[in-house]
Design an enzyme around this catalytic site. Structure first.
Site, mmCIF file in Angstrom:
data_model
loop_
_atom_site.group_PDB
_atom_site.id
_atom_site.type_symbol
_atom_site.label_atom_id
_atom_site.label_comp_id
_atom_site.label_asym_id
_atom_site.label_seq_id
_atom_site.Cartn_x
_atom_site.Cartn_y
_atom_site.Cartn_z
ATOM 1 N N TYR A 31 7.944 2.011 -7.608
ATOM 2 C CA TYR A 31 7.184 0.762 -7.773
ATOM 3 C C TYR A 31 6.748 0.564 -9.229
ATOM 4 O O TYR A 31 6.785 -0.558 -9.739
ATOM 5 C CB TYR A 31 5.962 0.753 -6.844
ATOM 6 C CG TYR A 31 6.304 0.910 -5.372
ATOM 7 C CD1 TYR A 31 7.445 0.313 -4.842
ATOM 8 C CD2 TYR A 31 5.502 1.651 -4.510
ATOM 9 C CE1 TYR A 31 7.767 0.466 -3.496
ATOM 10 C CE2 TYR A 31 5.823 1.799 -3.167
ATOM 11 C CZ TYR A 31 6.956 1.215 -2.673
ATOM 12 O OH TYR A 31 7.285 1.364 -1.357
ATOM 13 N N GLU B 160 0.858 -1.187 0.000
ATOM 14 C CA GLU B 160 0.000 0.000 0.000
ATOM 15 C C GLU B 160 0.890 1.231 0.000
ATOM 16 O O GLU B 160 1.919 1.235 0.676
ATOM 17 C CB GLU B 160 -0.874 0.062 1.253
ATOM 18 C CG GLU B 160 -2.095 -0.796 1.198
ATOM 19 C CD GLU B 160 -2.048 -1.899 2.237
ATOM 20 O OE1 GLU B 160 -1.351 -1.726 3.241
ATOM 21 O OE2 GLU B 160 -2.690 -2.941 2.029
HETATM 22 C C1 LIG Z 1 10.759 6.104 -1.746
HETATM 23 C C2 LIG Z 1 12.223 6.104 -1.288
HETATM 24 C C3 LIG Z 1 12.486 4.839 -0.473
HETATM 25 C C4 LIG Z 1 13.139 6.122 -2.519
HETATM 26 O O1 LIG Z 1 14.476 5.997 -2.064
HETATM 27 P P1 LIG Z 1 15.709 6.663 -2.839
HETATM 28 O O2 LIG Z 1 16.954 6.058 -2.298
HETATM 29 O O3 LIG Z 1 15.633 8.148 -2.786
HETATM 30 O O4 LIG Z 1 15.429 6.189 -4.341
HETATM 31 P P2 LIG Z 1 16.491 5.885 -5.486
HETATM 32 O O5 LIG Z 1 17.554 6.930 -5.519
HETATM 33 O O6 LIG Z 1 16.931 4.481 -5.376
HETATM 34 O O7 LIG Z 1 15.563 6.059 -6.775
HETATM 35 C C5 LIG Z 1 14.921 4.930 -7.363
HETATM 36 C C6 LIG Z 1 13.672 5.378 -8.087
HETATM 37 O O8 LIG Z 1 12.735 5.937 -7.144
HETATM 38 C C7 LIG Z 1 11.990 6.979 -7.793
HETATM 39 N N1 LIG Z 1 12.300 8.245 -7.142
HETATM 40 C C8 LIG Z 1 13.162 8.459 -6.119
HETATM 41 N N2 LIG Z 1 13.118 9.751 -5.743
HETATM 42 C C9 LIG Z 1 12.214 10.360 -6.537
HETATM 43 C C10 LIG Z 1 11.715 11.704 -6.623
HETATM 44 N N3 LIG Z 1 12.160 12.676 -5.806
HETATM 45 N N4 LIG Z 1 10.751 11.980 -7.540
HETATM 46 C C11 LIG Z 1 10.277 11.015 -8.358
HETATM 47 N N5 LIG Z 1 10.728 9.722 -8.330
HETATM 48 C C12 LIG Z 1 11.684 9.407 -7.422
HETATM 49 C C13 LIG Z 1 12.456 6.999 -9.247
HETATM 50 O O9 LIG Z 1 11.656 6.074 -9.960
HETATM 51 C C14 LIG Z 1 13.875 6.449 -9.125
HETATM 52 O O10 LIG Z 1 14.331 5.858 -10.321
HETATM 53 P P3 LIG Z 1 15.088 6.806 -11.402
HETATM 54 O O11 LIG Z 1 16.268 7.381 -10.687
HETATM 55 O O12 LIG Z 1 15.461 5.852 -12.487
HETATM 56 O O13 LIG Z 1 14.087 7.858 -11.798
HETATM 57 C C15 LIG Z 1 12.529 7.385 -0.439
HETATM 58 O O14 LIG Z 1 12.058 8.519 -1.149
HETATM 59 C C16 LIG Z 1 11.929 7.377 0.950
HETATM 60 O O15 LIG Z 1 12.534 6.888 1.897
HETATM 61 N N6 LIG Z 1 10.730 7.962 1.113
HETATM 62 C C17 LIG Z 1 10.060 8.053 2.420
HETATM 63 C C18 LIG Z 1 9.510 6.713 2.844
HETATM 64 C C19 LIG Z 1 8.435 6.240 1.910
HETATM 65 O O16 LIG Z 1 7.577 6.997 1.487
HETATM 66 N N7 LIG Z 1 8.456 4.930 1.613
HETATM 67 C C20 LIG Z 1 7.475 4.279 0.769
HETATM 68 C C21 LIG Z 1 6.377 3.747 1.605
HETATM 69 S S1 LIG Z 1 5.170 2.884 0.596
#
Ligand SMILES: CC(C)(COP(=O)(O)OP(=O)(O)OC[C@H]1O[C@@H](n2cnc3c(N)ncnc32)[C@H](O)[C@@H]1OP(=O)(O)O)[C@@H](O)C(=O)NCCC(=O)NCCS
Length: 221
Positions: free
Chosen positions: A162, A150
């Site tokens: 995702y 979710e």
């Molecule tokens: C979601 C989360 C885990 C992504 O972690 P991250 O280490 O920043 O992500 P990555 O650098 O590995 O990026 C992987 C992909 O995530 C997406 N992404 C990450 N940051 C993004 C941003 N600011 N805007 C849009 N897409 C983003 C993109 O698809 C990216 O792939 P791409 O670089 O080819 O576009 C992080 O933003 C987070 O911790 N968020 C808060 C917790 C949360 O909401 N978790 C999900 C609960 S369901």
């Protein structure tokens, strides 16, 4: 150059994991009871930590720093940075610095992703994707056929991650999040053992490896 590695979560990681949890999900308080989660046979948690792999069940390592294009994001992150509950100071030398964590629950042939979060200061360096790749590998190892989770409807970053890995929205839970009555999107990917998904996953792993310098070690529980 820093490196990041994945390993199973341990009890001594919980204080750092709780910090990351609070930073990532400030409206969800108290955080999940990770001590109980670690004792639950259905639950499987991993952490990403700074440094080289330990001998214990390591999966992958990222060695490249962020590319300069993401500097804008970094500045944005610093501007919006909110202090966390970290009252303990830096972790003792014998502890690894945890930069992210993720977990899943196995129910029948379904892997339910419970959580994935990266420290604010370490986002957009490929660590979230590294955690998701590791969770998918773990789910496959646990004989899952379906991935499900979710996510808040407004969570652009997570949804983008995702979608990239082939999950799609199959349902909407109206007003699921109690703090603001926001909808939850149920995202699922079926047939993760299929040749088509495996090929997609391998392409994404290779692209991640080329971009961030990933070394796949081995996958065990
Ligand atoms: C979601 C989360 C885990 C992504 O972690 P991250 O280490 O920043 O992500 P990555 O650098 O590995 O990026 C992987 C992909 O995530 C997406 N992404 C990450 N940051 C993004 C941003 N600011 N805007 C849009 N897409 C983003 C993109 O698809 C990216 O792939 P791409 O670089 O080819 O576009 C992080 O933003 C987070 O911790 N968020 C808060 C917790 C949360 O909401 N978790 C999900 C609960 S369901």
């Amino acid at each position: 150059m820093l490196s990041y590695s994945i390993r199973p979560m341990r009890k001594e990681d919980i204080s750092q994991v709780a910090e990351i949890d609070h930073e990532a999900f400030p409206t969800m308080w108290p955080p999940a009871n990770y001590e109980r989660e670690l004792r639950t046979p259905l639950a499987h948690y991993i952490v990403a930590h700074e440094g080289k792999p330990t001998t214990e069940r390591t999966r992958v390592t990222v060695t490249k720093e962020r590319d300069p294009a993401s500097l804008v994001t970094r500045v944005q992150q610093l501007l919006h940075y909110k202090p966390t509950l970290n009252t303990e100071g830096p972790p003792p030398a014998n502890k690894q610095y945890i930069v992210g964590f993720a977990g899943l629950w196995m129910m029948a042939n379904e892997a339910h992703l419970t959580n994935i979060a990266v420290r604010w200061s370490h986002r957009q360096r490929g660590i979230g994707e590294l955690l998701l790749i590791s969770l998918i590998d773990l789910a496959l190892e646990l004989n899952a056929h379906i991935l499900t989770l979710e996510v808040r409807a407004s969570n652009i970053s997570a949804k983008s991650l995702y979608y990239k890995y082939g999950l799609s929205v199959v349902n909407v839970r109206q007003g699921y999040y109690t703090n603001n009555k926001e909808n939850a999107l149920v995202m699922t990917r079926e047939d993760i053992t299929s040749a088509a998904f495996q090929e997609h996953l391998n392409q994404l792993k290779k692209a991640h490896a080329d971009r961030w310098g990933i070394a796949i070690d081995h996958v065990t529980r």
